[in-house]
Design an enzyme around this catalytic site. Sequence first.
Site, PDB file in Angstrom:
ATOM      1  N   SER A 101      -2.573  -6.106 -10.032  1.00  0.00           N
ATOM      2  CA  SER A 101      -2.026  -7.535 -10.461  1.00  0.00           C
ATOM      3  C   SER A 101      -2.982  -8.463  -9.674  1.00  0.00           C
ATOM      4  O   SER A 101      -3.991  -8.318  -8.868  1.00  0.00           O
ATOM      5  CB  SER A 101      -0.568  -7.746  -9.507  1.00  0.00           C
ATOM      6  OG  SER A 101      -0.173  -8.890  -9.622  1.00  0.00           O
ATOM      7  N   TYR A 126       5.873  -8.050  -2.593  1.00  0.00           N
ATOM      8  CA  TYR A 126       4.933  -7.398  -3.799  1.00  0.00           C
ATOM      9  C   TYR A 126       3.655  -7.606  -3.395  1.00  0.00           C
ATOM     10  O   TYR A 126       2.864  -6.591  -3.724  1.00  0.00           O
ATOM     11  CB  TYR A 126       5.547  -8.077  -5.038  1.00  0.00           C
ATOM     12  CG  TYR A 126       4.784  -7.880  -6.238  1.00  0.00           C
ATOM     13  CD1 TYR A 126       5.137  -6.349  -6.732  1.00  0.00           C
ATOM     14  CD2 TYR A 126       3.984  -8.312  -6.629  1.00  0.00           C
ATOM     15  CE1 TYR A 126       4.694  -6.062  -7.921  1.00  0.00           C
ATOM     16  CE2 TYR A 126       3.085  -7.989  -7.932  1.00  0.00           C
ATOM     17  CZ  TYR A 126       3.533  -6.755  -8.579  1.00  0.00           C
ATOM     18  OH  TYR A 126       3.035  -6.210  -9.687  1.00  0.00           O
TER      19      TYR A 126
END
Length: 274
Positions: free
Chosen positions: A133, A146
């Site tokens: 990501s 996250y």
Amino acid sequence: MARTILITGCSTGIGLDAAQTLARKGWHVIASARKPADVDRLKASGLDAVLIDYADEATIASGFDAAVALTGGRLDALFNNGAWAVPGPLEDVPTAALRANFEANLFGWHDLTTRAIRVMRPARRGRIIQCSSVLGLVGAKYRGAYVATKFALEGYSDVLRQEMAGTGIDVVLIEPGPIDTPFRANAISQFERWIDWRASARRADYEATLLDMLYKGSDGKMQWPASAVTTKLVRALTAPRPRARYYVTTPTHIAGVMRRALPARLSDWLLARS
């Protein structure tokens, strides 16, 4: 023979688009999902599919064995995909929530990856593609759990790439930015499960901005389709010598520059205003 790939997280979004696209390109795709109903739906669409839930070690073992049985013992590639977030300030994230997030976003990936290596190593070829990501490059507040899992994945993959040198197994990171998927809806369910915002010292912040950020999302901000990730995945799978990283979307390219070139304080200031 058709090249074989196991793709996780195929119920929607990035995984589903990757599975459908590669199947059209002639790959033998084994798609996986963590819910039996989604596995049945994938099978009904014409894909081979197995049940794998990164947070459930038993399904990783049985799902991987079933996938290899479907390919006749061959595995040319593994695309680790599928992750979720516990949004909220880190001071409000229970340790149990962080532990669960790492189980789904890293530990389960490690389990599946090591199983894939044991199949790929005798063949002296294979590609392990990790869906990271933009938040594996730079941190962003209220996404700390996250971010921590993705920073860990980045380091894990860098080391694994070095350790696989000379084996014929390549390790590649794909780093998407904002992609149009059900990710936020999944984050909402985790938030409601884990975060007691009414009891938080930051309750006023939740009521002023944080709840709107979560429930209303980034209206007006550009999101890229899942196919943008698949395009880079195809390159990572077919390049004779794949890159260590493939950036997807403009924000990821910007984040890469920020990580390499800017002082941390300046990056913090820019991220707070993005």
